[in-house]
Design a protein around this motif. Structure first.
Motif, PDB file in Angstrom:
ATOM      1  N   ASP A 125      10.095  -9.976   6.658  1.00  0.00           N
ATOM      2  CA  ASP A 125       9.134  -9.190   5.882  1.00  0.00           C
ATOM      3  C   ASP A 125       7.753  -9.824   5.823  1.00  0.00           C
ATOM      4  N   GLN A 126       7.705 -11.138   5.634  1.00  0.00           N
ATOM      5  CA  GLN A 126       6.412 -11.777   5.406  1.00  0.00           C
ATOM      6  C   GLN A 126       5.512 -11.771   6.637  1.00  0.00           C
ATOM      7  N   SER A 127       6.070 -11.476   7.797  1.00  0.00           N
ATOM      8  CA  SER A 127       5.248 -11.419   9.011  1.00  0.00           C
ATOM      9  C   SER A 127       4.575 -10.060   9.182  1.00  0.00           C
ATOM     10  N   ILE A 128       4.869  -9.137   8.298  1.00  0.00           N
ATOM     11  CA  ILE A 128       4.345  -7.765   8.418  1.00  0.00           C
ATOM     12  C   ILE A 128       3.342  -7.533   7.294  1.00  0.00           C
ATOM     13  N   PRO A 129       2.044  -7.682   7.574  1.00  0.00           N
ATOM     14  CA  PRO A 129       1.023  -7.555   6.529  1.00  0.00           C
ATOM     15  C   PRO A 129       0.863  -6.100   6.074  1.00  0.00           C
ATOM     16  N   ILE A 130       0.815  -5.908   4.766  1.00  0.00           N
ATOM     17  CA  ILE A 130       0.632  -4.569   4.207  1.00  0.00           C
ATOM     18  C   ILE A 130      -0.829  -4.149   4.355  1.00  0.00           C
ATOM     19  N   ALA A 131      -1.058  -2.892   4.695  1.00  0.00           N
ATOM     20  CA  ALA A 131      -2.411  -2.395   4.955  1.00  0.00           C
ATOM     21  C   ALA A 131      -3.307  -2.512   3.726  1.00  0.00           C
ATOM     22  N   GLU A 132      -4.564  -2.859   3.977  1.00  0.00           N
ATOM     23  CA  GLU A 132      -5.582  -2.973   2.925  1.00  0.00           C
ATOM     24  C   GLU A 132      -6.604  -1.857   3.108  1.00  0.00           C
ATOM     25  N   TYR A 133      -7.030  -1.256   1.976  1.00  0.00           N
ATOM     26  CA  TYR A 133      -7.977  -0.138   2.041  1.00  0.00           C
ATOM     27  C   TYR A 133      -9.169  -0.321   1.102  1.00  0.00           C
ATOM     28  N   GLY A 134      -9.467  -1.562   0.722  1.00  0.00           N
ATOM     29  CA  GLY A 134     -10.620  -1.806  -0.128  1.00  0.00           C
ATOM     30  C   GLY A 134     -10.300  -1.692  -1.609  1.00  0.00           C
ATOM     31  N   ARG A 135     -11.338  -1.802  -2.434  1.00  0.00           N
ATOM     32  CA  ARG A 135     -11.166  -1.887  -3.879  1.00  0.00           C
ATOM     33  C   ARG A 135     -11.381  -0.567  -4.606  1.00  0.00           C
ATOM     34  N   SER A 136     -11.656   0.505  -3.908  1.00  0.00           N
ATOM     35  CA  SER A 136     -11.802   1.801  -4.577  1.00  0.00           C
ATOM     36  C   SER A 136     -10.468   2.235  -5.166  1.00  0.00           C
ATOM     37  N   ASN A 137     -10.519   3.175  -6.104  1.00  0.00           N
ATOM     38  CA  ASN A 137      -9.278   3.660  -6.718  1.00  0.00           C
ATOM     39  C   ASN A 137      -8.337   4.255  -5.675  1.00  0.00           C
ATOM     40  N   VAL A 138      -8.898   5.036  -4.759  1.00  0.00           N
ATOM     41  CA  VAL A 138      -8.069   5.649  -3.718  1.00  0.00           C
ATOM     42  C   VAL A 138      -7.480   4.574  -2.808  1.00  0.00           C
ATOM     43  N   GLY A 139      -8.299   3.602  -2.441  1.00  0.00           N
ATOM     44  CA  GLY A 139      -7.818   2.531  -1.582  1.00  0.00           C
ATOM     45  C   GLY A 139      -6.734   1.701  -2.243  1.00  0.00           C
ATOM     46  N   GLN A 140      -6.898   1.412  -3.538  1.00  0.00           N
ATOM     47  CA  GLN A 140      -5.896   0.649  -4.261  1.00  0.00           C
ATOM     48  C   GLN A 140      -4.590   1.427  -4.400  1.00  0.00           C
ATOM     49  N   LEU A 141      -4.698   2.735  -4.632  1.00  0.00           N
ATOM     50  CA  LEU A 141      -3.494   3.559  -4.748  1.00  0.00           C
ATOM     51  C   LEU A 141      -2.707   3.553  -3.437  1.00  0.00           C
ATOM     52  N   LYS A 142      -3.402   3.654  -2.311  1.00  0.00           N
ATOM     53  CA  LYS A 142      -2.728   3.631  -1.009  1.00  0.00           C
ATOM     54  C   LYS A 142      -2.030   2.293  -0.793  1.00  0.00           C
ATOM     55  N   HIS A 143      -2.671   1.215  -1.223  1.00  0.00           N
ATOM     56  CA  HIS A 143      -2.069  -0.107  -1.053  1.00  0.00           C
ATOM     57  C   HIS A 143      -0.841  -0.272  -1.946  1.00  0.00           C
ATOM     58  N   VAL A 144      -0.944   0.151  -3.212  1.00  0.00           N
ATOM     59  CA  VAL A 144       0.197   0.026  -4.135  1.00  0.00           C
ATOM     60  C   VAL A 144       1.374   0.864  -3.648  1.00  0.00           C
ATOM     61  N   TYR A 145       1.097   2.045  -3.120  1.00  0.00           N
ATOM     62  CA  TYR A 145       2.175   2.876  -2.555  1.00  0.00           C
ATOM     63  C   TYR A 145       2.925   2.106  -1.469  1.00  0.00           C
ATOM     64  N   ARG A 146       2.191   1.409  -0.618  1.00  0.00           N
ATOM     65  CA  ARG A 146       2.828   0.635   0.446  1.00  0.00           C
ATOM     66  C   ARG A 146       3.550  -0.598  -0.104  1.00  0.00           C
ATOM     67  N   GLN A 147       3.023  -1.184  -1.166  1.00  0.00           N
ATOM     68  CA  GLN A 147       3.760  -2.245  -1.839  1.00  0.00           C
ATOM     69  C   GLN A 147       5.099  -1.707  -2.349  1.00  0.00           C
ATOM     70  N   GLY A 148       5.074  -0.473  -2.851  1.00  0.00           N
ATOM     71  CA  GLY A 148       6.311   0.159  -3.316  1.00  0.00           C
ATOM     72  C   GLY A 148       7.319   0.343  -2.202  1.00  0.00           C
ATOM     73  N   LEU A 149       6.837   0.732  -1.023  1.00  0.00           N
ATOM     74  CA  LEU A 149       7.747   0.851   0.115  1.00  0.00           C
ATOM     75  C   LEU A 149       8.360  -0.495   0.460  1.00  0.00           C
ATOM     76  N   ALA A 150       7.571  -1.550   0.302  1.00  0.00           N
ATOM     77  CA  ALA A 150       8.067  -2.896   0.621  1.00  0.00           C
ATOM     78  C   ALA A 150       9.180  -3.319  -0.329  1.00  0.00           C
ATOM     79  N   VAL A 151       8.991  -3.117  -1.635  1.00  0.00           N
ATOM     80  CA  VAL A 151      10.008  -3.570  -2.587  1.00  0.00           C
ATOM     81  C   VAL A 151      11.233  -2.658  -2.564  1.00  0.00           C
ATOM     82  N   ARG A 152      11.073  -1.425  -2.141  1.00  0.00           N
ATOM     83  CA  ARG A 152      12.196  -0.487  -2.105  1.00  0.00           C
ATOM     84  C   ARG A 152      13.034  -0.629  -0.836  1.00  0.00           C
TER      85      ARG A 152
END
Length: 380
Positions: free
Chosen positions: A109-136
């Motif tokens: 898992d740690q070799s697969i970097p999660i996508a980053e989309y910047g600090r905007s609200n939309v960008g953060q939401l996209k990143h958190v969604y992918r964090q959710g896929l990682a923990v699930r």
């Protein structure tokens, strides 16, 4: 009924409508000079992954996604994809665009970097969604790539089709009903696409490190399913137990959006146990079976372009189905861009015949049988 629908199509010539409208979304990993998944950030030359219209990322920072505009010819669509593909490869430096659906060498898992989309609200939401896929589901499953084919028929077709079928509903309702007619038959026949176009029967041994599986050893670096067509679409790929319990209904628009909405608002005990935050940082959007609609893995989706601040379900309910997204296609490793013209031409005719052939509602027993047929072709 099937014969009558085919004969109805013959009542108006191809010149009465402008042909299929089509586009493709093609994923692929960036890979370093040693054949390992790239650890570098999204190249600046490729623009912002959040806002670029043709080049973005999917789950991982290393998982590129190339998007074509909508075209009315296969040749123009593929030429657009080739142009973007060429530009991307010219700006990857020492890296290359991986040609296969199953990933290159990875190291957990740690070799697969999660996508980053910047600090905007939309960008953060996209990143958190992918964090959710990682923990699930873990990150390894999210390193897989494929091609999504989008197809619609123009209103000039639907207006004439509605006229010759004698339907008196609104055009919006008629189109949605007909797209779900097509989807029901797609679900009955999708095994054929996997038989013809499945192209991921083998994988790098690093993908299944410390994982139970029933694959056979091919060589010291490779495992394979002896009769498999698409490991990507099987139990080692886009599959999880929580979603297997959803029973999303594809019979009509109302039941589809209702059952999908229920999944987004139904808590799942395992995800509740994880929680939404860790060390003050969000690690998933919510604890429901699905965080958002796009988390649902399916071979086909009814789609509608969303407006600002609108969810996919809301768009479908408000304005009906706009196009169909075919999501089960492996990358063609023999094509420089992952898809080829003969494949697209076949898909066009396949989807049109799904529309023209009788398509009764799918009951629970048939639904289970269709799922079994699909799994059999994918795995054996």
């Amino acid at each position: 009924m099937a014969d009558s629908r085919h004969s109805l199509l013959q009542q108006f010539a191809a010149s009465d409508w402008s042909g299929f409208l089509k586009g493709v979304e093609k994923e692929g990993l960036r890979v370093d000079a040693n054949g390992f998944i790239a650890q570098t950030p999204h190249p600046e030359a490729l623009g912002s992954a959040l806002t670029h219209g043709r080049i973005t990322t999917d789950y991982s920072e290393a998982l590129l996604e190339l998007i074509t505009p909508v075209f009315n010819s296969t040749g123009a669509m593929l030429e657009s994809l080739r142009d973007t593909h060429r530009y991307v490869q010219q700006n990857l430096g020492d890296e290359v665009f991986w040609a296969a659906s199953m990933p290159c060498e990875i190291d957990g898992d740690q070799s697969i970097p999660i996508a980053e989309y910047g600090r905007s609200n939309v960008g953060q939401l996209k990143h958190v969604y992918r964090q959710g896929l990682a923990v699930r589901y873990g990150r390894v499953m999210q390193s897989i790539a494929g091609a999504h084919y989008n197809l619609s028929l123009p209103d000039s077709f639907w207006q004439k089709w509605q006229e010759v079928t004698g339907n008196s509903d609104s055009l919006q309702d008629f189109k949605s009903d007909q797209y779900f007619w097509l989807i029901r038959n797609f679900r009955r026949r999708s095994w054929l696409l996997m038989l013809l176009f499945g192209a991921s029967p083998a994988l790098d041994s690093s993908f299944v490190a410390n994982m139970k599986h029933d694959l056979s050893r091919f060589d010291d670096r490779t495992w394979h399913g002896q009769y498999a067509t698409s490991l990507r679409m099987g139990d080692l790929g886009y599959h999880n137990n929580a979603q297997a319990s959803l029973n999303i209904c594809f019979n009509e628009l109302a039941t589809y959006t209702r059952t999908l909405d229920r999944a987004i608002h139904t808590n799942w005990p395992a995800y509740e146990a994880i929680g939404t935050q860790r060390d003050g940082e969000f690690i998933q959007i919510n604890t429901s079976v699905l965080q958002i609609e796009n988390e649902y893995y399916s071979a086909v989706r009814p789609k509608r372009t969303t407006e600002r601040g609108e969810k996919p379900i809301q768009a479908l309910d408000a304005r009906g189905v706009e196009y169909i997204e075919v999501r089960c296609l492996d990358l063609d490793p023999f094509s420089p861009v992952g898809v080829n013209q003969a494949q697209v031409d076949f898909l066009d005719l396949f989807l049109l015949d799904c529309l023209l052939t009788d398509s009764p509602r799918i009951g629970d027993e048939e639904c289970e049988r269709l799922d079994d047929n699909y799994k059999d072709v994918v795995a054996s």
